[in-house]
Write an enzyme that holds these catalytic residues in place. Sequence first.
Site, PDB file in Angstrom:
ATOM      1  N   TYR A  82      53.434  37.983  32.437  1.00 57.23           N
ATOM      2  CA  TYR A  82      52.265  38.845  32.178  1.00 57.23           C
ATOM      3  C   TYR A  82      50.957  38.098  32.484  1.00 57.23           C
ATOM      4  O   TYR A  82      50.060  38.617  33.141  1.00 57.23           O
ATOM      5  CB  TYR A  82      52.309  39.284  30.718  1.00 57.23           C
ATOM      6  CG  TYR A  82      51.205  40.215  30.283  1.00 57.23           C
ATOM      7  CD1 TYR A  82      51.255  41.574  30.602  1.00 57.23           C
ATOM      8  CD2 TYR A  82      50.125  39.758  29.532  1.00 57.23           C
ATOM      9  CE1 TYR A  82      50.244  42.429  30.184  1.00 57.23           C
ATOM     10  CE2 TYR A  82      49.120  40.605  29.118  1.00 57.23           C
ATOM     11  CZ  TYR A  82      49.188  41.950  29.441  1.00 57.23           C
ATOM     12  OH  TYR A  82      48.192  42.809  29.031  1.00 57.23           O
ATOM     13  N   ASN A 139      44.922  50.660  35.460  1.00 60.27           N
ATOM     14  CA  ASN A 139      45.144  50.342  34.041  1.00 60.27           C
ATOM     15  C   ASN A 139      46.624  50.166  33.694  1.00 60.27           C
ATOM     16  O   ASN A 139      46.951  49.421  32.770  1.00 60.27           O
ATOM     17  CB  ASN A 139      44.534  51.465  33.187  1.00 60.27           C
ATOM     18  CG  ASN A 139      45.049  51.442  31.772  1.00 60.27           C
ATOM     19  OD1 ASN A 139      44.626  50.626  30.953  1.00 60.27           O
ATOM     20  ND2 ASN A 139      46.006  52.325  31.457  1.00 60.27           N
ATOM     21  N   ALA A 173      50.547  35.523  34.446  1.00 59.26           N
ATOM     22  CA  ALA A 173      50.428  35.310  35.899  1.00 59.26           C
ATOM     23  C   ALA A 173      49.931  36.584  36.578  1.00 59.26           C
ATOM     24  O   ALA A 173      49.068  36.529  37.466  1.00 59.26           O
ATOM     25  CB  ALA A 173      51.776  34.884  36.474  1.00 59.26           C
TER      26      ALA A 173
END
Length: 254
Positions: free
Chosen positions: A162, A97, A164
């Site tokens: 971000y 996460n 990518a």
Amino acid sequence: MPEKGQRTAVVTGGSRGIGRAICLALAMPDTHIYFNYFNPGDPEGEAEAAAETEKMVAQSKATASSQSVNVASEEEVNGFFDTIISETGRIDILVNNAGITRDSLLVRMKTKAWDDVIDVNLKGTFLCSRAAAKIMMKQREGRIINIASVVGVIGNPGQSNYVASKAAIIGLTKATAKELAPRGVTVNAVAPGFIETDMTAVLPQNVKDAFLAQVPLGRAGKPADVAASVAFLASESASYLTGQVIHVSGGMYI
Ligand code: NAP
């Protein structure tokens, strides 16, 4: 310290936001949750946030322990997983996460902003998945759940680093799902849309409004909305699901 026979879950970036909600959604009485966090700029704040998550997990009669571990550091990640294995001998669930943004238009983007985002979001997911997969393959069972993003599928201006990283996480999810399936390990992704956390709180109002205008359900999501899908993917009910991406975005991607 977990007790023998407890289900072991590992959540990266569990001190705040979506990660905290995931720790709470996985907090069943037979579960020990290891989570990490990393904010060298605010060591007191991060430790306080982590202690709060631990306290909240304990209210659900699960147990949790946390430490500062930079998911972008191979040495720190391997040390973290070595500790977990020495204490529990198993890992049932890994949720990748932890994530950051360093937004900028492509032509103005500093190479460091590119590297930082790829290192935490993508390399961090790789390093943790590799460490956990070694154990899960031996166990012949395990669940890996990666937190991607709707923008990894639809794109977003000002976030090429971000976007990518999140598109690559979806590719990584599919490749590792095929690789680990014969050993009983499933790998899936959850792609949140616009969720109310510290990450989105810092956005200018016009950017928030532009995001919300793209949400058919007409409102931002809550961390618990994302966590509910993660808990489902970690549950027995999802045992025949692998290589999939669940979009929790109020319909931003249909
Ligand atoms: P957040 O509130 O900023 O929390 C980020 C968490 O990651 C914090 O626990 C932070 O630890 C941890 N972290 C940051 N860098 C780390 C590193 N190098 N090593 C270990 N932990 C690190 O973010 P969020 O909104 O909950 O986002 C969680 C995930 O959901 C991210 O992958 C994000 O890309 C994804 N996502 C979020 C949204 C959204 O709208 N919020 C949408 C789509 C996808 P500290 O507390 O120590 O800083």
